[in-house]
Write an enzyme that holds these catalytic residues in place. Structure first.
Site, PDB file in Angstrom:
ATOM      1  N   TRP A 120       0.869  -1.201  -0.038  1.00 50.65           N
ATOM      2  CA  TRP A 120       0.102   0.093   0.091  1.00 50.65           C
ATOM      3  C   TRP A 120       0.740   1.248   0.046  1.00 50.65           C
ATOM      4  CZ3 TRP A 120      -4.327  -1.600  -1.779  1.00 50.65           C
ATOM      5  CH2 TRP A 120      -4.803  -2.677  -1.494  1.00 50.65           C
ATOM      6  N   ASP A 162      -2.029   6.356   6.300  1.00 50.18           N
ATOM      7  CA  ASP A 162      -2.985   5.483   5.737  1.00 50.18           C
ATOM      8  C   ASP A 162      -3.049   4.556   7.054  1.00 50.18           C
ATOM      9  OD1 ASP A 162      -4.503   3.456   4.666  1.00 50.18           O
ATOM     10  OD2 ASP A 162      -2.856   3.205   3.078  1.00 50.18           O
ATOM     11  N   LYS A 191     -11.934  -2.181   6.981  1.00 56.29           N
ATOM     12  CA  LYS A 191     -11.102  -3.292   8.021  1.00 56.29           C
ATOM     13  C   LYS A 191     -11.619  -3.160   9.263  1.00 56.29           C
ATOM     14  CE  LYS A 191      -8.188  -3.574   4.137  1.00 56.29           C
ATOM     15  NZ  LYS A 191      -7.678  -2.684   3.136  1.00 56.29           N
TER      16      LYS A 191
HETATM   17  C1  PLP Z   1      -6.763  -2.164   1.990  1.00 61.95           C
HETATM   18  C2  PLP Z   1      -6.225  -1.099   2.175  1.00 61.95           C
HETATM   19  C3  PLP Z   1      -5.772  -0.268   1.198  1.00 61.95           C
HETATM   20  C4  PLP Z   1      -6.828  -0.242   0.085  1.00 61.95           C
HETATM   21  O1  PLP Z   1      -7.979   0.103   0.341  1.00 61.95           O
HETATM   22  P1  PLP Z   1      -9.166   0.342  -0.827  1.00 61.95           P
HETATM   23  O2  PLP Z   1     -10.357   1.023  -0.166  1.00 61.95           O
HETATM   24  O3  PLP Z   1      -9.459  -0.873  -1.570  1.00 61.95           O
HETATM   25  O4  PLP Z   1      -8.713   1.349  -1.964  1.00 61.95           O
HETATM   26  C5  PLP Z   1      -5.164   0.862   1.412  1.00 61.95           C
HETATM   27  N1  PLP Z   1      -4.115   0.892   2.585  1.00 61.95           N
HETATM   28  C6  PLP Z   1      -4.230   0.179   3.303  1.00 61.95           C
HETATM   29  C7  PLP Z   1      -3.323   0.077   4.631  1.00 61.95           C
HETATM   30  C8  PLP Z   1      -5.207  -0.969   3.313  1.00 61.95           C
HETATM   31  O5  PLP Z   1      -5.158  -2.093   4.385  1.00 61.95           O
END
Ligand code: PLP
Length: 363
Positions: free
Chosen positions: A103, A172, A196
């Site tokens: 990511w 993030d 998540k």
């Molecule tokens: C799952 C995830 C993403 C991607 O998220 P989307 O909503 O599918 O774009 C980005 N960063 C992290 C840390 C993730 O776990």
């Protein structure tokens, strides 16, 4: 209650049962309006109240200061990979990114479309098995911000401490938001896809310091400018109503659990059970270096890929689902976000011990 299995899926991920039940009821008839939740106008007083309460609860749980806006956006966490540099790095300004996994790498690729990106740390050579310690990298003086992924969902690594710097942090937090307290004041932007730790897929939470709303270059499309959404209270266009509602229900549940401090304590307990089981034997090997271990995603290997496949199948047969590791590293991964019950972790630990006894490796 329907028969539930323990769902270790990394995202979308398990949600509190009461949230699912409430959602099931409200989708059909929202607050006795005779209208289903997914049919009601986003500008109705009923839905506006949901959006307001959701934001208020998020602010309360994360102690978000008044000089930050909370936005409910679409396009997934992945859209933030370009929105951040697009809004903050106009005319090739500099930013520093830490490359701690898939990511982070994707965010770096997008950021390079807009700015001058410095990457002073990467753990790619060791399959992203660690995050950097403070002092292990240097942040370029002219950097506008330091970007990092607080929890690396695939590799099971996490920053136990956030980077120490006087630069503005951007993070993030898709896979660990609300799992532990955060000092928001150190951050310019925190964002998280909901699927998540927060709710269903379809909404991304962005917490942004107000002064940053003025940085956006003039030629930025309206939908991609943070200011557009901040000025309109995330109702510039139709917001993802159902996802916002469901996040609201998860936040109410979290408050009932005692909030972020209480859930952090439980998260530490749950992860410790699993790491103890891994460390108790050479049969299981954790992917992450010990001081980089995640409390949310525990990635581990068995002695062979064949045993891993057998482990995942037999676990599923007794109601332990979703243990397959990400295709990029293989092996197994247990995702145990806020809503994942302790009993499920205990059941997995028992299964691990039994599986090892029944499937010894001959030397
Ligand atoms: C799952 C995830 C993403 C991607 O998220 P989307 O909503 O599918 O774009 C980005 N960063 C992290 C840390 C993730 O776990």
């Amino acid at each position: 209650m329907v028969d539930r299995v323990y769902n270790f899926s990394p995202g979308p991920a398990t949600l509190p049962y009461e949230v699912l039940e409430n959602a099931g009821r409200d989708v059909v008839n929202f607050q006795d309006t005779g209208i289903g939740l997914i049919e009601i106008s986003h500008r109705s007083k009923e839905f506006m109240a949901v959006a307001d309460e959701t934001e208020a609860n998020l602010r309360e749980l994360l102690k978000i200061p008044d000089n930050y806006k909370v936005l409910f956006l679409q396009g997934g966490a992945s859209s933030q990979f370009f929105m951040i540099p697009m809004n903050l790095l106009g005319s090739q300004k500099k930013a520093t990114y830490l490359n701690t996994g898939t990511w982070a790498k994707k965010a770096i690729k997008e950021a390079k479309l807009f700015g001058n990106i410095d990457v002073p740390f990467s753990s790619e050579e060791s399959s992203f098995n660690k995050v950097p310690r403070s002092g292990e990298y240097e942040i370029a003086q002219e950097s506008e911000y330091l970007y990092f992924v607080s929890n690396n969902t695939i590799y099971g690594t996490q920053f136990a401490q956030f980077p120490e710097t006087d630069k503005m942090l951007i993070s993030d937090m898709s896979s660990d938001i609300l799992s532990r307290p955060v000092d928001i004041n150190k951050f310019g932007i925190i964002f998280a896809g909901a699927q998540k730790n927060l709710g269903p897929a379809g909404v991304t939470i962005v917490i942004i310091r107000e002064d940053l709303l003025e940085e956006t270059p003039e030629n930025t499309p309206s939908m991609l400018s943070y200011k557009t959404h901040a000025d309109k209270g995330s109702m510039f266009n139709t917001p993802p109503c159902f996802a916002i509602y469901a996040v609201g229900e998860v936040l109410k549940w979290l408050k009932k659990q005692g909030g972020v401090d209480a859930i952090e304590k439980r998260n530490i307990e749950k992860a410790s059970l699993l790491y103890q089981a891994i460390d108790a034997t050479d049969y299981y090997r954790g992917h992450a270096e010990k001081d980089s271990r995640s409390l949310m995603n525990i990635s581990f290997n068995l002695p062979t890929p064949e045993l891993e496949a057998k482990f995942i199948d037999e676990a599923a047969a007794i109601g332990l689902n979703g243990l397959k590791g990400h295709r990029s590293i293989g092996g197994c991964r247990a995702s145990i976000y806020n809503a994942f019950p302790t009993e499920g972790v205990e059941k997995l630990v028992q299964f691990m011990q039994k599986f090892e006894t029944e499937n010894p490796v001959s030397n």
